[in-house]
Scaffold this active site. Sequence first.
Site, mmCIF file in Angstrom:
data_model
loop_
_atom_site.group_PDB
_atom_site.id
_atom_site.type_symbol
_atom_site.label_atom_id
_atom_site.label_comp_id
_atom_site.label_asym_id
_atom_site.label_seq_id
_atom_site.Cartn_x
_atom_site.Cartn_y
_atom_site.Cartn_z
ATOM 1 N N ASP A 1 4.120 -5.953 10.168
ATOM 2 C CA ASP A 1 2.706 -5.556 10.189
ATOM 3 C C ASP A 1 2.590 -4.265 10.991
ATOM 4 O O ASP A 1 3.479 -3.949 11.806
ATOM 5 C CB ASP A 1 1.840 -6.642 10.851
ATOM 6 C CG ASP A 1 0.413 -6.665 10.311
ATOM 7 O OD1 ASP A 1 -0.215 -5.586 10.272
ATOM 8 O OD2 ASP A 1 -0.068 -7.742 9.922
ATOM 9 N N LYS B 1 -4.481 -3.425 -7.816
ATOM 10 C CA LYS B 1 -4.048 -4.807 -8.034
ATOM 11 C C LYS B 1 -3.656 -5.050 -9.491
ATOM 12 O O LYS B 1 -2.772 -5.878 -9.770
ATOM 13 C CB LYS B 1 -5.139 -5.777 -7.594
ATOM 14 C CG LYS B 1 -5.376 -5.776 -6.078
ATOM 15 C CD LYS B 1 -4.108 -6.147 -5.311
ATOM 16 C CE LYS B 1 -4.377 -6.380 -3.839
ATOM 17 N NZ LYS B 1 -3.171 -6.826 -3.093
ATOM 18 N N ASN C 1 2.467 -9.121 0.911
ATOM 19 C CA ASN C 1 1.131 -9.600 1.236
ATOM 20 C C ASN C 1 0.220 -8.504 1.799
ATOM 21 O O ASN C 1 -0.995 -8.563 1.628
ATOM 22 C CB ASN C 1 1.244 -10.745 2.249
ATOM 23 C CG ASN C 1 -0.094 -11.208 2.750
ATOM 24 O OD1 ASN C 1 -0.803 -11.958 2.094
ATOM 25 N ND2 ASN C 1 -0.466 -10.747 3.950
ATOM 26 N N ASP D 1 5.153 -0.041 8.508
ATOM 27 C CA ASP D 1 4.178 0.547 7.591
ATOM 28 C C ASP D 1 4.768 0.443 6.192
ATOM 29 O O ASP D 1 5.792 1.063 5.893
ATOM 30 C CB ASP D 1 3.935 2.009 7.970
ATOM 31 C CG ASP D 1 3.021 2.740 7.002
ATOM 32 O OD1 ASP D 1 2.604 2.156 5.982
ATOM 33 O OD2 ASP D 1 2.729 3.930 7.269
ATOM 34 N N VAL D 2 4.139 -0.329 5.316
ATOM 35 C CA VAL D 2 4.735 -0.608 4.006
ATOM 36 C C VAL D 2 4.787 0.620 3.101
ATOM 37 O O VAL D 2 5.470 0.600 2.080
ATOM 38 C CB VAL D 2 3.993 -1.747 3.271
ATOM 39 C CG1 VAL D 2 4.106 -3.045 4.043
ATOM 40 C CG2 VAL D 2 2.539 -1.381 2.986
ATOM 41 N N VAL E 1 -11.192 -15.472 -0.314
ATOM 42 C CA VAL E 1 -10.443 -16.244 0.678
ATOM 43 C C VAL E 1 -10.938 -15.860 2.066
ATOM 44 O O VAL E 1 -11.156 -14.677 2.363
ATOM 45 C CB VAL E 1 -8.928 -15.995 0.558
ATOM 46 C CG1 VAL E 1 -8.162 -16.777 1.616
ATOM 47 C CG2 VAL E 1 -8.438 -16.374 -0.835
ATOM 48 N N THR F 1 -10.450 -14.749 5.126
ATOM 49 C CA THR F 1 -9.519 -14.039 5.998
ATOM 50 C C THR F 1 -10.309 -13.087 6.894
ATOM 51 O O THR F 1 -11.465 -12.766 6.615
ATOM 52 C CB THR F 1 -8.519 -13.218 5.180
ATOM 53 O OG1 THR F 1 -9.229 -12.187 4.468
ATOM 54 C CG2 THR F 1 -7.757 -14.098 4.191
ATOM 55 N N TYR G 1 -9.730 -0.556 -5.870
ATOM 56 C CA TYR G 1 -8.968 -1.747 -5.472
ATOM 57 C C TYR G 1 -8.415 -2.458 -6.697
ATOM 58 O O TYR G 1 -7.237 -2.840 -6.735
ATOM 59 C CB TYR G 1 -9.886 -2.677 -4.681
ATOM 60 C CG TYR G 1 -9.216 -3.954 -4.204
ATOM 61 C CD1 TYR G 1 -8.371 -3.946 -3.110
ATOM 62 C CD2 TYR G 1 -9.458 -5.169 -4.846
ATOM 63 C CE1 TYR G 1 -7.765 -5.113 -2.657
ATOM 64 C CE2 TYR G 1 -8.863 -6.336 -4.401
ATOM 65 C CZ TYR G 1 -8.018 -6.310 -3.315
ATOM 66 O OH TYR G 1 -7.425 -7.462 -2.883
ATOM 67 N N ARG H 1 -1.992 -11.606 10.601
ATOM 68 C CA ARG H 1 -3.216 -12.403 10.553
ATOM 69 C C ARG H 1 -3.465 -12.857 9.120
ATOM 70 O O ARG H 1 -2.741 -12.495 8.207
ATOM 71 C CB ARG H 1 -4.416 -11.583 11.053
ATOM 72 C CG ARG H 1 -4.725 -10.353 10.204
ATOM 73 C CD ARG H 1 -5.922 -9.602 10.732
ATOM 74 N NE ARG H 1 -6.350 -8.552 9.809
ATOM 75 C CZ ARG H 1 -7.474 -7.843 9.955
ATOM 76 N NH1 ARG H 1 -8.256 -8.068 10.998
ATOM 77 N NH2 ARG H 1 -7.806 -6.918 9.079
#
Length: 248
Positions: free
Chosen positions: A38, A158, A88, A61-62, A187, A189, A154, A17
């Site tokens: 995903d 990043k 992403n 699962d990253v 953004v 989303t 967060y 998504r």
Amino acid sequence: MPGRLDGKVVVVTGAGRGQGAAEARLFAEHGARVVLTDVREDEGRAVAGDLGDQGLFVVHDVTDAAGWRRAVRAGTDAFGRIDALVNNAALWRTAPVEEDTEDNLRQLLGVNLVGPFLGIQAVVPAMRATGDGGSVVNISSTAGLVGIAGHASYGATKSGLRGLTRSAAMDLARYRIRVNSVHPGMVDTPMVAGALGADAGEREWPNVPLRRMGRPEEVAEMVLYLVSDASAYVTGAEFTIDGGLTAR
């Protein structure tokens, strides 16, 4: 110009998504075959289904190194090669630093920083095998560039991704594998709408110089440039797409 990614195979995480789905669709429009990953299986399969023979979905699962190896192997088995990776997938949670928790920080670190690290390690052998180099695009955030209230955990992840991008670019330049970061601001989303309201993308945002939120498709256009050969001499760079938010 259609066909900018003809012959390329791109892995996109968090592609079920939002920005990831927009990137996957745009890449396919430009001729790429896309490995979409995903943890949201139904959504991921739906997006991949829209791409037909150009899409392959892998539940992934990253934070799991073995899962990364399976995803890369599935891509090379299906399409023969890997040319680009878009890291992403991300979690976004906010809290004042004094109210945040160690568990939250560790979860954010796992998805937002450890995941891209494992992904880069996983795709390098496949990219080297092509003999054509490759491109890694790490989706960071404006929170990785400037301090934002409520974003200590967060922002730390990043900012770490920003540092990973620069160092990995130096390490992998010898193989002509380029590594760059993209720093979106606000953004529209599903992840953001879940926190700010379903109408967030339709409202005016006076703190943003362009006075609106960005659209996933706008971020995807920038990522397309970095994945394509048009950016063949670009590595270790940072690209901000935030409506002017950090220009002040």
